[in-house]
Each structure stands twice: as structure tokens, then as C-alpha cells.
Design a protein around this motif. Sequence first.
Motif, PDB file in Angstrom:
ATOM      1  N   ASN A 196      19.313  13.195 -22.618  1.00 31.65           N
ATOM      2  CA  ASN A 196      19.838  13.161 -22.112  1.00 31.65           C
ATOM      3  C   ASN A 196      19.186  12.618 -20.437  1.00 31.65           C
ATOM      4  O   ASN A 196      20.116  12.213 -19.115  1.00 31.65           O
ATOM      5  CB  ASN A 196      19.093  15.285 -21.084  1.00 31.65           C
ATOM      6  CG  ASN A 196      19.760  15.799 -19.644  1.00 31.65           C
ATOM      7  OD1 ASN A 196      20.923  15.759 -20.018  1.00 31.65           O
ATOM      8  ND2 ASN A 196      18.638  15.578 -18.628  1.00 31.65           N
ATOM      9  N   THR A 197      18.079  12.089 -20.555  1.00 29.78           N
ATOM     10  CA  THR A 197      18.093  11.055 -18.996  1.00 29.78           C
ATOM     11  C   THR A 197      18.601  10.471 -19.538  1.00 29.78           C
ATOM     12  O   THR A 197      19.040   9.868 -18.470  1.00 29.78           O
ATOM     13  CB  THR A 197      16.452  11.409 -19.064  1.00 29.78           C
ATOM     14  OG1 THR A 197      15.842  12.688 -19.612  1.00 29.78           O
ATOM     15  CG2 THR A 197      15.960  10.885 -17.881  1.00 29.78           C
ATOM     16  N   LEU A 198      18.462   9.473 -20.228  1.00 29.97           N
ATOM     17  CA  LEU A 198      18.447   8.019 -20.152  1.00 29.97           C
ATOM     18  C   LEU A 198      20.498   8.106 -20.271  1.00 29.97           C
ATOM     19  O   LEU A 198      21.418   7.394 -19.607  1.00 29.97           O
ATOM     20  CB  LEU A 198      19.066   7.977 -22.023  1.00 29.97           C
ATOM     21  CG  LEU A 198      17.113   6.871 -22.069  1.00 29.97           C
ATOM     22  CD1 LEU A 198      17.071   6.782 -23.643  1.00 29.97           C
ATOM     23  CD2 LEU A 198      16.833   5.920 -21.852  1.00 29.97           C
ATOM     24  N   LYS A 199      20.782   9.413 -20.907  1.00 28.66           N
ATOM     25  CA  LYS A 199      22.498   9.053 -20.783  1.00 28.66           C
ATOM     26  C   LYS A 199      23.146   9.436 -19.666  1.00 28.66           C
ATOM     27  O   LYS A 199      24.323   8.407 -18.528  1.00 28.66           O
ATOM     28  CB  LYS A 199      23.333  10.462 -21.858  1.00 28.66           C
ATOM     29  CG  LYS A 199      24.463  10.499 -21.445  1.00 28.66           C
ATOM     30  CD  LYS A 199      24.486  11.793 -22.881  1.00 28.66           C
ATOM     31  CE  LYS A 199      26.001  12.037 -23.343  1.00 28.66           C
ATOM     32  NZ  LYS A 199      26.850  13.042 -22.167  1.00 28.66           N
ATOM     33  N   ASN A 200      22.683  11.044 -18.803  1.00 23.88           N
ATOM     34  CA  ASN A 200      23.258  11.677 -17.691  1.00 23.88           C
ATOM     35  C   ASN A 200      22.655  10.579 -16.330  1.00 23.88           C
ATOM     36  O   ASN A 200      22.706  11.226 -15.971  1.00 23.88           O
ATOM     37  CB  ASN A 200      22.765  12.498 -17.612  1.00 23.88           C
ATOM     38  CG  ASN A 200      24.189  13.172 -18.448  1.00 23.88           C
ATOM     39  OD1 ASN A 200      24.678  13.224 -19.140  1.00 23.88           O
ATOM     40  ND2 ASN A 200      22.992  14.522 -19.457  1.00 23.88           N
TER      41      ASN A 200
END
Lengths: 255, 447
Positions: free
Chosen positions: A96-100
Motif C-alpha cells: 500500500n505504501t509503495l504503491k499509493n
Amino acid sequence: MAELAAKNESPEVLFWVGCAGSFDDRYKKVTVAFVKILNKAGIKFAVLGTEESCTGDPARRAGNEFTFQMLAMSNIQVLNMYGVKKIVTACPHCFNTLKNEYPELGGHYEVVHHSEFLQGLINEDRVRVEGGETFKGRRITFHDSCYLGRANDVYEAPRKVLEALDADLVEMKRCRTKGLCCGAGGGQMFKEPEAGKKDVNIERVEEALGTGADTIAVACPFCMVMMTDGVKNKEKEDSVKVYDLAELIARAEGL
Amino acid sequence: MALIQQIIFIAALGTVAWLVVRRIRIISAIIRLGRAEDRNDQPAKRWAVMFRVALGQKKMFDRPLIGFLHFAVYAGFILINIEVLEITLDGLLGKHRLFAPFLGSFYPFLLGFFEFLAISVLLACTIFLIRRSILKVERLQPSRHREMSGWPQLDGKLILVFEIVLMIAILTMNAADSVLQDLGSEHYTRTGDFFFSQFLKPVFEGWNENSLIIYERFAWWLHILGIFVFAVYLTYSKHLHIVLAFPNTYFSRLIPKGKMHNMPEITNEVKMMLGLETSQTGEVAAVPERFGAKDVQDLSWKNLMDAYSCTECGRCTAACPANMTGKKLSPRKIMMDTRDRLEDVGKNMLANGGEFADDGKSLMGDYILNEEILACTSCNACVQECPVLINPLDIILQLRRYKIMDEAQAPGSWNMMFQNLDTNQAPWKFSPGDRFNWANELRQEQP
């Protein structure tokens, strides 16, 4: 990654191991299982090794934006230095963090969760679920993790991966968008729960045990800890096991 | 007599319009106290969301039976307004059943349809009242959810009673009207019986013309004044969701639920610390007044609109893992507290000539307690559940940012976690040099 870069080669994908995958004894097994699957499938992948840091997710959810951004920024520096294009990770929080959240800070990558990656490999026939343990007739229930499901709308990939096992997939009443949290998100993993009458993981494990499944499949290191603890609390650790998707696939492949 | 009625009607309509417009202006001024946030991108997508979720009530149909009943009340409310238009024009012009001559035989059919809606609303509201008072649906009970005790609980029931009374008024009014028509009473336009109210005619059997006219007028006034009072009431009530559901869904988040808002003021600082180029060239980055949200003014205007859109149904709280395991957190309470604080701030501003005078209170601490926000797992179940796309999690996380960064009040174990992250880049106490040790097993296996 550094070795490949030195040889001026670039990998198909970067496997983001995550802190649990690197340090937690139980989750290291998931890391190893996933690497074995990748190796057998002939995927050219790399890891950052000691150059990887926490994505900063627990700090950000707890409210500490400084620590989050310090970690995020240095990770982005490393990832951009190596020219990373695609990342796969077994941790929905890292995912989630890397992507968003990294794009706003200058980190633009194609990020997939290992459930999606595994689904792709199975669909492309690069992974054949055969040659190992058989799961035919076994009852498996899948516990949705919040950061994969509601947070990013990934509900089907992990189920498709489990279907490849040819097992008897049973759903809990609270599944997919209605999935109940394991209790570890939002920084809860790193503190004692607030006063209440029950722990969230116990509530969830009771539901999972209610399905009569002998295997609880998870796709998140935090869920893994919470569900395993819950099963122990219910003294069912001999009859009910908690496994990550990658471990189940690796076992079915006999790896 | 007719003229007096007309004058009273015009006075009532004017008063209501004035009160409602004034209240709308106050609420919009209060919402604009919030931080700026751009929610105007992708208009086509936004219209589609509003169409689906507000107009089509998609999320209400997650529970088909309740969704259906709610839809009946909603459709009834919207469509009966056409009838209210006729009643209002009658009241203004001193006419009776103004539309009847123009619509001819279609008129009784239309009225029959409105009566069908009235019956549906009546039934649905009765069932809702039974669910609140007799079946005691868990999420609506003050005994289980402290935020529901007192006014919210009464508010919920009052609205339902209101609607039931209004519907009984319109149905009996039509029945009395039909009886008067049968008697050949002078002012009562011949339209024929109406589909449902004809069955209520026996109630008025044996009444003389005068009593019938008095009842018909009484019911007419009860209905229209009831609607007027309701219009003012709803701006002070949770029932405001019938209006705000539309803008609130239009301006809802279109990005993945997992994404947290960035804090650019911190990005600049971190870039400077890491010796990276900052986006502000030469200028010194403005130091924000505070990090995160302490009070409603620190939240975004959309958080504040969320608070006014909440109808306190408690689906969020019923799905909250912290709440269901007995923790103090209730996402519904977060929204209700935000709204209560906004109302207090609004009153304060009215009393101080439009400027907010510091009252020594804040949303965090005086309305919402640290123990509540600390219990959140950020699982997004509350966000997922909300039928009008309210986001309680967004508020919780901003309050946490304030608590942690501005007040530096974190639980001890979180401070440990932060320290570990700062020194060894992992939330646990492991040496960064050991990060690759998991591969040792694989290295041994390979020849």
C-alpha cells in the motif's frame, strides 16, 4: 540488487522483503518460500538486502509523519538509484505504501502484491501447482487483510491462488469488503491494545475456526502473527495451521 | 376566511424560507472553516459516484430489505414533493386542488400514486420505529453505544413519528375530501375517489359537511405546517443527510482507501535534512501553525461536510473491530463529536459577531479522547460501510498526527517503535546488518 547493478543488468522485478520478512522468524519462512517459487519459475529478480529500510507504514499510521518521510525518502533514493521499475512484496502494508504513498514523494513504480504476482505466474503456467503435498479435500479459509482488500480492492487474486491448490475453500461470514481486521493495523502491532473486553484477533480466529477449516491462509505478516497467536490462545495449534499463500504454493510444488 | 388562510400561509412560508436560508448560510460558513482541499478533479467520475450512491442508494442495498424500505421513504419524500408543490400553490393562491382541472382523469391516478407512496412511507417508518424501540437493533441502542443517549436517540424517533403523522394527515385529508365531494360541497373539486384513501371514507361516515370541512382543513394545515416545521427541524438534525448525501458523495475520495494524505510541509523539511533539493527555491518553507488536527479548523472542509452528512445509522461502528471488542472507539462518535464541536464553534461565532473567540476547548481532548483514536486499526471498515461515503478514519489519523507530532504524546511502545525506525530502519530492535540473513538458509541449500 547491488550485484546485478554492478554487472549492469536489471531484474524483471524487485522483491521487497519487508521488515517482518527479513527479521521475524516465522515470516522469514514465507520469504524463503516465495524466493523458491520465483527461482523455480525462472524469474530474474533482485532484493535490496541490507539496503532496504522499513517503508515507514507503521510510523505514518501512528501519526509520526517525520519518521515516515525520512524512511520513505531514503528508500526512494535507493530505488531510483537502481532504476527500479517493478516491485513485488508479500506485505500488504509495504504494498500500500509503495504503491499509493511513494509517488507523491518521487517514487513511481509498478507495485504488485505477491498474491497478484503468484496468480499471474499460475495463469501463465510459469508456476505449476504439482509435485508436492496435495491439498485436495483439505478445508482452507482465507483471511482478507485490510490493506490488500478494502485499502486496495485486491480480493480475488489470493483466492485464485488458493483455488490452484484444488482445496476446499470455505469463506468466513465476514469476508472480502466485510472482512474483519486481525487487529494489528494502524500501528496496533507495536502497542498493547486499548482497554476492552476482547482482543480483535480472538474475535477473528473464532470466526475462522467456525468454518471448520484446518488451514487459515493469510497474505500479510501482521495477520500471520495475530492469527497464529489467536489459534494458540484457543489451543488449536495442533489441528489448525496458519500459512501464507506462498508457503502453501511452495509446499504444493514440493519446494 | 379564505383570505386569512392565505395570509397565514404566506407568513408561514416566508418564515420557514427565512429560517432555512439562514441556517444553510450558517452551516456552509461553518463547513468553510475547514482547511482547503481540492475535490473538483474528475467531475465525470464524481457525477457517476453521486448518481450511484446518493441517487441510486447503492450502498443501502447491501442489506436488501432495509435498503428497500429506506428507498420507499426516500422515493416517497422526493415524489410527494410534487403534491406539496400543488398544496403550496393552493395555499398561496387560495385555491383547492389547483392541478385537477389541468390534468383531468390523470389527476386521480397521480393522487393514487402519491397515496401509494404515502402508504409505503407510513409502513416503512412504522417498521423503522419498531426496529428502534421494540426489536432494539444493536447499533441504535444507547445502552450499548453511549453517543446515542439523549438527543440523538430522541431525534431518530422524532423524525419517524413526524413522517408517520404527515402521512396520516395526507391520507385522511384525501378521504375527508372525497366524502365532501360526494356531498356536493361547493369548494371541493370533483376528482373522484382516490385509490387508497377511499378505504378510509367509512371513518367519516355520518359527519356533517361543516365537521368534514373543519377536519379537511385541519389535516391540510397539519400536513403543510408539518412539512414546514420539518424543513427547519432537519437543518438542526441528523436528518440533514437527505440533502448533504448528494454533495458529500460527489466530493468523496476517488483514490484508494489505503492512501493517507501527504504533508508537504514535512516533505520540505525532510528534504532539507537529507540534503535534497526542496521544491521551494530560496524561500524558507513556512512553518505550519501545528501538525495534524487539534480542532475542527485544522480538518479539511470535506471532513466537516462529512460530519454534517452523518445520519448516525452506526453501520461504521457496528463494523469497527475496536468497537465490537469493547474499546472506547466508535467511528460514529467521531463524526458526531466533530459535528457537536462545529455547532459549538458556530454558536460561538454567532455570539461574537462572526469571529470565533477562543473558548479554551478543542475537538481533541474535550470531545474525542486519546484512548478512542489510539484504538483504531485503520482497517477502513467504517469507511467501507458508510452509505454516504463519510470517512471517519481520515479524521482519526489527523488527530493522531497532532497527538504524536505536536504534543509528542505517544504510548511508550510506539516511542520505542519510532526510535527503532529512526536508528535501525525497522520497527523492531534488529541490526540493519542482519536484514539479509534470511537468505543464509537458501545459500546453504545451494551447492
